[in-house]
Design a protein around this motif. Sequence first.
Motif, mmCIF file in Angstrom:
data_model
loop_
_atom_site.group_PDB
_atom_site.id
_atom_site.type_symbol
_atom_site.label_atom_id
_atom_site.label_comp_id
_atom_site.label_asym_id
_atom_site.label_seq_id
_atom_site.Cartn_x
_atom_site.Cartn_y
_atom_site.Cartn_z
ATOM 1 N N TRP A 93 3.829 3.299 -9.825
ATOM 2 C CA TRP A 93 3.331 2.487 -8.222
ATOM 3 C C TRP A 93 4.592 3.026 -7.837
ATOM 4 O O TRP A 93 5.841 2.755 -8.233
ATOM 5 C CB TRP A 93 3.010 1.477 -7.934
ATOM 6 C CG TRP A 93 2.353 0.597 -7.116
ATOM 7 C CD1 TRP A 93 3.164 0.132 -6.341
ATOM 8 C CD2 TRP A 93 1.581 0.792 -6.696
ATOM 9 N NE1 TRP A 93 2.495 -0.974 -5.660
ATOM 10 C CE2 TRP A 93 0.896 -0.072 -5.172
ATOM 11 C CE3 TRP A 93 0.401 1.319 -7.260
ATOM 12 C CZ2 TRP A 93 0.207 -0.068 -4.463
ATOM 13 C CZ3 TRP A 93 -0.889 1.505 -5.947
ATOM 14 C CH2 TRP A 93 -1.027 0.552 -5.407
ATOM 15 N N LEU A 137 0.798 3.170 -2.674
ATOM 16 C CA LEU A 137 -0.231 4.143 -3.523
ATOM 17 C C LEU A 137 0.164 5.592 -3.675
ATOM 18 O O LEU A 137 -0.845 6.543 -4.327
ATOM 19 C CB LEU A 137 -1.784 4.016 -2.012
ATOM 20 C CG LEU A 137 -2.921 3.861 -2.960
ATOM 21 C CD1 LEU A 137 -3.196 3.424 -4.506
ATOM 22 C CD2 LEU A 137 -3.587 3.759 -1.680
ATOM 23 N N LEU A 164 0.762 -1.573 -0.134
ATOM 24 C CA LEU A 164 0.037 0.057 0.048
ATOM 25 C C LEU A 164 0.993 1.628 0.206
ATOM 26 O O LEU A 164 0.164 2.431 -0.608
ATOM 27 C CB LEU A 164 -0.892 0.142 1.114
ATOM 28 C CG LEU A 164 -1.728 -1.012 1.233
ATOM 29 C CD1 LEU A 164 -2.834 -1.341 2.808
ATOM 30 C CD2 LEU A 164 -3.242 -0.888 -0.057
#
Lengths: 96, 286
Positions: free
Chosen positions: B203, B194, B191
């Motif tokens: 990313w 993100l 994550l």
Amino acid sequence: MSGLLTFSPIYAGEITPIVIAFLLGILFGTQFKGEISKRTTIMLLGLSVIAALLFEAPLFTWSLVGGHITEGVGLAMPFISAIIGLLIGKMFKGGK
Amino acid sequence: MEMKELRGPKGIIAAIALLIIAAGVIGSFVQLSGNITRGISPEYNVLAPYQAPNNLASWVYDYRGYDTLIETGVIYVGAVVSVLVIGRGIVRIQGIKTEDPAPQKELDVKPGTISVILKYFGLPVLMLAVAYGLLVVTSATTSGGGGFQCGVIISSAYLLGIALYGKKNPLQLGKKFLIGLGSIGWAAFALLGLPGYLTTGYWQYNVGADLWSGMSGFTAVPEAIRSAFGDPFRLALVLQEGTFESSAGLVPLMNIGEAFNVIGALGLIFLVFVYGWSEDKEGSPK
């Protein structure tokens, strides 16, 4: 060596690892069971200071203690804060 | 395989396959002349110190961070496979009929049989080992530490506790704790991509260090996000040439995620190897 140890502001990058080590110490301290006597606690703290002296703070950082007690001496503060965190975490959940 | 077996259709297929491979390899060597792309590694070597004093951390967690993420996943998958193969508990839950698991002898060391030194110094040594692991992960960007090393050190401390105390191991890493730790670690690592994706479209772009914002066509990271991820890890590198600012940004957080994942995975493997997988309450030792 003297060129490496000029004054510089403390940036958060030297404090954040200490805080993180403390918090992670509490997390893992809760997983310890059993009792620790006062003597053992004092011994642990003493050993952690010795270990912090041996591991040292990186030379290129200002460090909280490095170069201010005496030139070239730095303490790996996250180690000490991790030990304190472990002891506190153990008190929270793991017993005395 | 003997040469006789290669006669007939098998031999023809093998020969054709070898010819195709040989043509591909030789062709790629021919294309190499004058067409080698050096990539961005020289530029990255110049920029990396502005991210982390430990250049290796920049390479492993920034330049090829996505690769490291998948490697981290492989370790966790290995742990799950260990549980499935050795523990057999999960298979039985799902109602698959199989032979009964082999009875497993639990490691049980009587504290009376270990030496006095180990008996009384075992727990402090475990605590010091765990603290060392935490030092290693928090120093990932400033020294030769890292998340993987931290995971190995702490799970080794767990194994040491098992070897010293058996079922009475003072470092009681339970099943739920290990699974939770591993899952949180892997999820956190993934994550952390993100913020970079939302701001720049890449990313796991390190929004805290923001090395490439000066490139043409590169979307600038908003100041608030850059500060939020960059300032907590900002350092002043006091060198003879002058004082330089650097910020590792997301790299320390990724290392913590990796450490969690490795502790969870290796701890689970040790737990299953030693105690076996059982469906009783938290804490595997019966």
